[in-house]
Design a protein around this motif. Structure first.
Motif, PDB file in Angstrom:
ATOM      1  N   CYS A  59       0.945  -1.083   0.028  1.00 27.50           N
ATOM      2  CA  CYS A  59       0.033  -0.035  -0.022  1.00 27.50           C
ATOM      3  C   CYS A  59       1.053   1.458   0.057  1.00 27.50           C
ATOM      4  O   CYS A  59       1.531   1.534   1.071  1.00 27.50           O
ATOM      5  CB  CYS A  59      -0.848  -0.020   1.079  1.00 27.50           C
ATOM      6  N   THR A  61       0.449   4.453   0.001  1.00 25.44           N
ATOM      7  CA  THR A  61       0.031   5.559   0.423  1.00 25.44           C
ATOM      8  C   THR A  61      -0.453   5.293   1.878  1.00 25.44           C
ATOM      9  O   THR A  61      -0.589   4.073   2.358  1.00 25.44           O
ATOM     10  CB  THR A  61      -0.774   6.497  -0.221  1.00 25.44           C
ATOM     11  N   CYS A  65      -4.821   3.073   1.201  1.00 27.43           N
ATOM     12  CA  CYS A  65      -3.974   2.195   0.561  1.00 27.43           C
ATOM     13  C   CYS A  65      -3.359   2.583  -0.632  1.00 27.43           C
ATOM     14  O   CYS A  65      -2.072   2.497  -0.890  1.00 27.43           O
ATOM     15  CB  CYS A  65      -4.621   0.806   0.131  1.00 27.43           C
ATOM     16  N   THR A  66      -4.108   3.289  -1.491  1.00 32.02           N
ATOM     17  CA  THR A  66      -3.750   3.999  -2.587  1.00 32.02           C
ATOM     18  C   THR A  66      -4.314   5.478  -2.651  1.00 32.02           C
ATOM     19  O   THR A  66      -5.395   5.551  -1.746  1.00 32.02           O
ATOM     20  CB  THR A  66      -4.138   3.245  -3.813  1.00 32.02           C
ATOM     21  N   ASN A  72      -6.773  -2.339  -0.480  1.00 29.57           N
ATOM     22  CA  ASN A  72      -5.979  -2.715  -1.463  1.00 29.57           C
ATOM     23  C   ASN A  72      -6.823  -3.432  -2.838  1.00 29.57           C
ATOM     24  O   ASN A  72      -7.952  -3.738  -2.785  1.00 29.57           O
ATOM     25  CB  ASN A  72      -5.200  -3.835  -1.278  1.00 29.57           C
ATOM     26  N   MET A  76      -2.991  -4.670  -7.228  1.00 30.11           N
ATOM     27  CA  MET A  76      -1.937  -4.679  -6.330  1.00 30.11           C
ATOM     28  C   MET A  76      -1.118  -5.970  -6.004  1.00 30.11           C
ATOM     29  O   MET A  76      -0.255  -6.044  -5.593  1.00 30.11           O
ATOM     30  CB  MET A  76      -2.085  -3.786  -5.085  1.00 30.11           C
ATOM     31  N   GLY A  80      -0.205  -6.196  -1.865  1.00 30.23           N
ATOM     32  CA  GLY A  80      -1.246  -5.428  -1.267  1.00 30.23           C
ATOM     33  C   GLY A  80      -2.200  -6.001  -0.309  1.00 30.23           C
ATOM     34  O   GLY A  80      -2.595  -5.408   0.665  1.00 30.23           O
TER      35      GLY A  80
END
Length: 316
Positions: A59, A61, A65-66, A72, A76, A80
């Protein structure tokens, strides 16, 4: 007509009387305290899995997670899943820590020690979540990753202290071992701390960075392996001597020393195996978890050096 002398007037009902929270440590407190302890150990295991599988930036960030998704996404992949799974477990750890605080709320005066320990765990979980975010945002800086692990280990120790004290009476402590024995035990605690410190530095210099792009701390990993081993062997020698003395003299905490010694023997065996076999991921993860359990056992050993006598409750 009721006799005004023999019939007691109805007692006013207070909020505490209507409450369901325990006034003393009961099965609920112990159950949630154990769940909190286990969860703190598991968060170390899953955190290790994140790093050892290269999922540290699964992840990329934080706190999402994004940039576009809180969780996730299928794109990913497994990294992820592993990273987001670790973040999810952090939420469970926080819920359990909060539950323990709530359960000891009515004991905050009579068992101030337990209440303060519960608050430390809850505050530590919140802080750890923030440190975890900083870890991601700094691209897995090895020093921050190391601090993240040590903080988790400390929380395991605090949970262990809560469990030990929760089944002991409150009161004034009195030493139940010879003073020289107690001093040597405290010296052993510092040796354990040094062993863990150099172990963290060794890991930060080794190959398991959590991501291929993550940097290392710049130290020589091979040299640090030896530096890490020296206090480790000193720790084993001190613990062995203390355990033998405790059993020969039938000292009260002898069983806790035996447990501490057993954990150290297993820990050293795993450490030697991983060092001689190219640091296999599973062995490294087991080494991390065992270090936390050893520190928890050391915490209980120190607490077991003294006993507590019951004394009347003083509410203020």
């Amino acid at each position: 007509m009721p006799d005004p002398i023999t019939t007691a007037p109805p007692r006013p009902t207070s909020a505490d009387d209507r409450g369901w929270l325990p006034r003393t440590v009961d099965a609920r407190v112990r159950a949630f305290a154990w769940m909190s302890f286990v969860a703190e150990v598991l968060i170390i295991a899953t955190g290790g899995a994140v790093r050892l599988t290269g999922s540290g930036l699964g992840c990329p960030t934080w706190p999402t997670c994004t940039p576009e998704s809180l969780v996730n996404t299928p794109e990913m992949g497994i990294h992820g899943v592993i990273e987001f799974g670790n973040r999810t477990l952090t939420g469970l750890v926080g819920i359990l820590a909060l539950a323990v605080v709530v359960l000891v709320w009515r004991m905050r005066r009579t068992r101030r020690d337990l209440f303060l320990l519960a608050l430390v765990v809850l505050g530590g979980v919140v802080t750890q979540a923030i440190v975890g975010g900083i870890t991601v945002l700094t691209g897995l800086n090895p020093f921050i990753v190391g601090f993240h692990y040590v903080a988790s280990l400390v929380l395991v120790c605090v949970c262990a202290a809560f469990l030990y004290l929760s089944v002991r009476p409150r009161g004034v402590r009195s030493l139940r071992v010879p003073p020289a024995f107690a001093i040597t035990t405290h010296v052993t605690t510092f040796v354990l701390a040094a062993t863990i410190f150099f172990g963290v530095l060794t890991t930060g210099a080794g190959p398991h960075s959590g991501d291929a792009a993550a940097g290392r701390n710049g130290f020589d990993a091979e040299v640090l392996e030896h530096v890490h081993a020296w206090p480790g062997y000193a720790l084993l020698a001190l613990t062995l001597a203390l355990t033998v003395i405790a059993w020969v003299r039938s000292l009260a905490p002898r069983r806790w020393f035996a447990l501490l010694l057993a954990l150290q023997v297993v820990q050293i065996a795993v450490g030697l195996y991983q060092a001689r076999n190219g640091l296999p991921e599973l062995a490294v993860g087991a080494h991390m978890v065992l270090a936390a359990l050893t520190a928890a056992a050391m915490t209980v050993v120190v607490l077991s050096l003294s006993s507590r006598a019951d004394r009347p409750t003083v509410d203020s």
